[in-house]
Motif scaffolding. Structure first.
Motif, PDB file in Angstrom:
ATOM      1  N   ARG A 284      16.344  85.852  27.151  1.00 26.22           N
ATOM      2  CA  ARG A 284      16.920  85.856  28.502  1.00 26.22           C
ATOM      3  C   ARG A 284      18.230  86.651  28.541  1.00 26.22           C
ATOM      4  N   LEU A 285      19.049  86.511  27.509  1.00 24.65           N
ATOM      5  CA  LEU A 285      20.311  87.240  27.460  1.00 24.65           C
ATOM      6  C   LEU A 285      20.080  88.729  27.218  1.00 24.65           C
ATOM      7  N   LEU A 286      19.082  89.049  26.414  1.00 23.66           N
ATOM      8  CA  LEU A 286      18.711  90.450  26.214  1.00 23.66           C
ATOM      9  C   LEU A 286      18.277  91.081  27.531  1.00 23.66           C
ATOM     10  N   LYS A 287      17.501  90.346  28.297  1.00 20.60           N
ATOM     11  CA  LYS A 287      17.032  90.843  29.580  1.00 20.60           C
ATOM     12  C   LYS A 287      18.191  91.140  30.525  1.00 20.60           C
TER      13      LYS A 287
ATOM     14  N   GLU B 183      12.553  77.690  30.973  1.00 16.96           N
ATOM     15  CA  GLU B 183      13.286  77.027  32.050  1.00 16.96           C
ATOM     16  C   GLU B 183      14.697  76.651  31.602  1.00 16.96           C
ATOM     17  N   VAL B 184      14.813  76.196  30.362  1.00 15.35           N
ATOM     18  CA  VAL B 184      16.134  75.899  29.814  1.00 15.35           C
ATOM     19  C   VAL B 184      16.923  77.195  29.657  1.00 15.35           C
ATOM     20  N   ALA B 185      16.248  78.242  29.193  1.00 13.23           N
ATOM     21  CA  ALA B 185      16.907  79.539  29.008  1.00 13.23           C
ATOM     22  C   ALA B 185      17.434  80.088  30.327  1.00 13.23           C
TER      23      ALA B 185
ATOM     24  N   GLY C 128      21.136  81.208  31.074  1.00 17.40           N
ATOM     25  CA  GLY C 128      21.411  82.554  31.544  1.00 17.40           C
ATOM     26  C   GLY C 128      22.311  82.573  32.766  1.00 17.40           C
ATOM     27  N   PHE C 129      22.094  81.635  33.668  1.00 16.86           N
ATOM     28  CA  PHE C 129      22.972  81.538  34.840  1.00 16.86           C
ATOM     29  C   PHE C 129      24.374  81.111  34.438  1.00 16.86           C
TER      30      PHE C 129
ATOM     31  N   PRO D   8      28.449  86.014  35.366  1.00 20.55           N
ATOM     32  CA  PRO D   8      29.594  86.025  36.288  1.00 20.55           C
ATOM     33  C   PRO D   8      29.370  85.165  37.523  1.00 20.55           C
ATOM     34  N   ARG D   9      28.102  84.882  37.848  1.00 20.66           N
ATOM     35  CA  ARG D   9      27.809  84.052  39.016  1.00 20.66           C
ATOM     36  C   ARG D   9      28.286  82.619  38.831  1.00 20.66           C
ATOM     37  N   ALA D  10      28.526  82.212  37.583  1.00 18.92           N
ATOM     38  CA  ALA D  10      28.970  80.844  37.280  1.00 18.92           C
ATOM     39  C   ALA D  10      30.431  80.819  36.854  1.00 18.92           C
TER      40      ALA D  10
END
Length: 286
Positions: free
Chosen positions: A54-57, A255-257, A261-262, A266-268
């Motif tokens: 997820r972080l790679l994406k 789902e956990v990932a 990721g959120f 920066p959105r968090a």
């Protein structure tokens, strides 16, 4: 297919249903974390691998670490072999990351687990307790201590501690030391956030319930074989031991990932010092 039948058909599967997961995977997260360097412990399989992917994406440079080499080696993530349950293992990871990359922006303390025998307090030795504490509490503490000075110096960073709902809902007959270590991790995470958030470093906890990883699937198969029942009955037994999962199934690693990721994005940016439970409604209290 309606939602109910979709849940039933996927309840005990490690495969991700395309219709269910499309809402997550169709989002364009490219470049959201561009320029960020992230470390995911236990990142070679299960939830850790899903988080790394997820972080790679999202565009991050991702480092993964585990005791064993990945089952599916990837050219996208930088791998460090290390046993983080030992102080020297943590030291080696910190030194290699800083030597090769110069800094760390995101730390996902995902590694954890329980290998202690079932049977309650009477069967547990000092070694059982020590092993669980080293893996589930002291390894994250040592990694934080290694990377926090750099994060504080640059005035920016995110640390995520992957805990467990067992911190609040312990299974005393099977994972008592694990549950105690995760409860300590949650408390430590909150305290750490109070100290370093004013210095620009966000610290958060993610506490999953039951996650259907490949190892969980194999566990269901072993339970079914030993009991003479089906995999579905074995899974139902696990859910019953947890007091039930209102959503009707275990979580998927992706789902956990997605939550992780959120939280690192920066959105968090205003979120820190909080525990996020992702358990399908398992914990019966608010």
């Amino acid at each position: 297919m309606n939602r109910k039948s979709l849940l039933v058909s996927n309840r005990h599967s490690t495969e991700i249903c395309p219709k269910q997961i499309s809402r997550i995977m169709d989002f364009n997260f490219e470049n959201e974390l561009k320029g960020k360097i992230a470390l995911v412990t236990g990142g070679t399989k299960g939830t850790g691998k899903a988080i790394a992917d997820r972080l790679l994406k999202a565009g991050a440079k991702v480092i993964i670490t585990a005791r064993n080499t990945p089952e599916e080696p990837s050219d996208d993530a930088y791998f460090i072999a290390s046993d983080l349950s030992k102080p020297e293992g943590t030291k080696n990871v910190v030194e290699e990351v800083l030597d090769k990359f110069g800094r760390l922006d995101i730390l996902i303390n995902n590694m954890g687990g329980s290998e202690t025998p079932g049977g309650g307090f009477a069967v547990l030795s000092d070694e059982d307790w020590e092993s669980s504490l080293q893996t589930n509490l002291l390894a994250p503490v040592r990694l934080d201590r290694g990377f926090l000075p750099g994060m504080v110096s640059q005035g920016d960073g995110v640390i995520i501690h992957i805990a467990s709902i067992q911190a609040k809902l312990p299974l005393y007959d099977s994972t008592l030391p694990y549950a105690a270590a995760k409860a300590a991790l949650v408390n430590y995470s909150k305290s750490l956030s109070n100290e370093v958030s004013p210095k620009g470093v966000r610290v958060l906890t993610v506490s999953p319930g039951w996650i259907m990883t490949s190892s969980s699937s194999r566990m269901m198969e072993r339970i079914a074989e030993s009991s003479g029942g089906s995999v579905e009955q074995a899974a139902r037994g696990v859910m019953d031991a947890l007091g039930g999962i209102p959503f009707g199934r275990a979580a998927w690693p992706q789902e956990v990932a997605e939550l992780v990721g959120f939280l690192v994005s920066p959105r968090a940016a205003y979120l820190t010092g909080t525990e996020y439970v992702i358990d399908g409604g398992t914990i019966p209290t608010v």
